[in-house]
Write a protein that holds these residues in place. Structure first.
Motif, PDB file in Angstrom:
ATOM      1  N   SER A  49       0.818  -1.214   0.000  1.00 20.88           N
ATOM      2  CA  SER A  49       0.000   0.000   0.000  1.00 20.88           C
ATOM      3  C   SER A  49       0.855   1.267   0.000  1.00 20.88           C
ATOM      4  O   SER A  49       0.510   2.254  -0.651  1.00 20.88           O
ATOM      5  CB  SER A  49      -0.945   0.022   1.208  1.00 20.88           C
ATOM      6  N   THR A  52       1.948   2.078  -3.569  1.00 19.63           N
ATOM      7  CA  THR A  52       0.923   2.643  -4.443  1.00 19.63           C
ATOM      8  C   THR A  52       0.489   4.029  -3.974  1.00 19.63           C
ATOM      9  O   THR A  52       0.133   4.875  -4.797  1.00 19.63           O
ATOM     10  CB  THR A  52      -0.292   1.704  -4.540  1.00 19.63           C
ATOM     11  N   ARG A  53       0.547   4.289  -2.678  1.00 16.44           N
ATOM     12  CA  ARG A  53       0.228   5.639  -2.198  1.00 16.44           C
ATOM     13  C   ARG A  53       1.289   6.638  -2.668  1.00 16.44           C
ATOM     14  O   ARG A  53       0.989   7.815  -2.882  1.00 16.44           O
ATOM     15  CB  ARG A  53       0.089   5.655  -0.679  1.00 16.44           C
ATOM     16  N   PHE A  97      -9.934   2.233  -2.630  1.00 11.29           N
ATOM     17  CA  PHE A  97      -9.371   1.933  -1.318  1.00 11.29           C
ATOM     18  C   PHE A  97     -10.050   0.704  -0.706  1.00 11.29           C
ATOM     19  O   PHE A  97     -11.078   0.231  -1.180  1.00 11.29           O
ATOM     20  CB  PHE A  97      -9.511   3.147  -0.399  1.00 11.29           C
ATOM     21  N   GLN A  98      -9.446   0.200   0.389  1.00  9.46           N
ATOM     22  CA  GLN A  98      -9.874  -1.068   0.980  1.00  9.46           C
ATOM     23  C   GLN A  98     -11.315  -1.045   1.486  1.00  9.46           C
ATOM     24  O   GLN A  98     -12.078  -1.953   1.225  1.00  9.46           O
ATOM     25  CB  GLN A  98      -8.942  -1.438   2.142  1.00  9.46           C
ATOM     26  N   ASP A 180      -6.540  -1.227  -4.128  1.00  7.90           N
ATOM     27  CA  ASP A 180      -5.858  -1.621  -2.895  1.00  7.90           C
ATOM     28  C   ASP A 180      -6.760  -2.551  -2.082  1.00  7.90           C
ATOM     29  O   ASP A 180      -7.596  -2.109  -1.300  1.00  7.90           O
ATOM     30  CB  ASP A 180      -5.492  -0.371  -2.088  1.00  7.90           C
ATOM     31  N   ILE A 212      -3.530  -4.685  -5.591  1.00  9.09           N
ATOM     32  CA  ILE A 212      -2.826  -4.972  -4.342  1.00  9.09           C
ATOM     33  C   ILE A 212      -3.621  -5.999  -3.547  1.00  9.09           C
ATOM     34  O   ILE A 212      -4.809  -5.803  -3.299  1.00  9.09           O
ATOM     35  CB  ILE A 212      -2.670  -3.700  -3.483  1.00  9.09           C
TER      36      ILE A 212
END
Length: 349
Positions: A49, A52-53, A97-98, A180, A212
């Protein structure tokens, strides 16, 4: 030859904490081609993560980029100002996002949340943006979209909220979509629907995906290439078939061996815990957990050894003169399948 749209080279990221400097990303390199899906896999805390951020310019305030480059076409994203990155985020590179519930504004209607990137990036007036938001809601499979466009996030189920987050990410047709762990909070049935939806949308808008996950089962049906990440490094890199059927690094063996199968009587696990990145090991970071580790693994970091034109692994087991080892039975079974696949390809030619 495929068009390369993203090239990450020698990325290094540290985090300044009260305990000291955490070396979270240590010399990571990979690339992404137009229209393909690259999966980055590994245990929690491996750096997936954070990497990728960094692409999105969304690192925490205590993060420091120590080196490397992130080339998006011909521009280095690490040299962009925050204002310049705001023009790229959502339009050229978007992220799922997750947890969809924390990604959505609970006080804003869904239609407006989807339309907002169009208003900001495409300068479309509100009425037309809402009309396009309605179309993409239908595209991602939201039933009764005409009525539900005025609903709030809490009025949707978890699977529907994830579809809405995907709609927000895709509404500007970005060149790169970063997902992600987008199915972590969903049950297996909804997870399969979301993955199928992402593949279908990828074909329609020709976007490239960085996926991810820690779930190798998900990777098998999604990815073209796989990067196996551990302790802030990529330990193995190859096509999805090479990673699944011809893995070379013992860490990859451990991940694959821990996947449940129909024949599994009990789940395997990788013993031990990842290293403390306040003081990372100087050799192979997986050495303390590696039953096949040699003396050199603790003393010297292995280079990438080339297995094929598309397959690389950083393990001393591939060095000339390294002792032969016997992988776990499940990995041997995969090697056998890979040999049969290669033989069938030769016959087909």
């Amino acid at each position: 030859m495929a068009e390369r749209i993203l090239d990450v080279k020698n990325l290094k990221i540290d985090f300044h904490t009260y305990a000291g400097e955490v070396k979270a990303i240590r010399d990571v390199s990979f690339h992404l081609d137009k229209g393909e899906t690259l999966a980055i896999v590994g245990e929690s805390g491996s750096g997936k993560s954070v990497t990728t951020r960094a692409l999105m310019g969304l690192l925490a305030n205590n993060a420091e980029i120590k080196g490397g480059s992130i080339m998006f076409h011909d521009q280095d994203l690490l040299k962009k100002t925050e204002k310049e990155m705001q023009n790229i985020r959502g339009k050229d590179i978007a992220m799922i996002f997750q947890d969809p519930m924390t990604s959505l504004d609970p006080t804003m209607k869904i239609g407006m949340q989807i339309a907002e990137p169009l208003i900001k990036h495409k300068k479309i007036e509100k009425k037309k943006a809402l009309a396009q938001a309605l179309e993409i809601m239908k595209l991602v499979g939201i039933k009764d979209a005409e009525e539900r466009i005025n609903n709030y996030p809490h009025q949707f189920s978890g699977g529907q909220r994830q579809r809405i987050v995907i709609a927000i990410a895709l509404v500007c047709y970005p060149e790169i979509l970063i997902a992600d762990e987008p199915t972590t909070a969903l049950d297996v049935t909804i997870q399969a629907q979301i993955l199928d939806l992402m593949k279908e949308l990828q074909e329609k808008i020709e976007t490239s995906i960085i996926f991810i996950t820690h779930d190798l089962g998900v990777v098998a049906g999604m990815a073209d290439r796989v990067a196996v990440m551990y302790a802030g490094e990529i330990l193995e890199y190859g096509t999805v078939d090479e990673i699944f059927y011809n893995p070379q690094h013992p860490y990859t063996w451990g991940l694959l061996n821990s996947m449940p199968t129909l024949d599994s009587e009990e789940l395997e696990s990788i013993p031990g815990t990842p290293p403390d990145l306040l003081d990372p090991p100087k050799g192979d970071p997986f050495a303390p957990r590696n039953p096949y580790a040699m003396k050199i693994d603790a003393e010297e970091k292995p280079p990438y050894f080339q297995v094929s034109e598309t397959h690389y692994a950083a393990t001393w087991l591939l060095a000339p003169g390294a002792p032969a080892v016997t992988p776990p039975p499940e990995i041997q079974r995969r090697y056998k399948l890979y040999a049969e696949m290669m033989e069938q390809q030769k016959i087909g030619k």
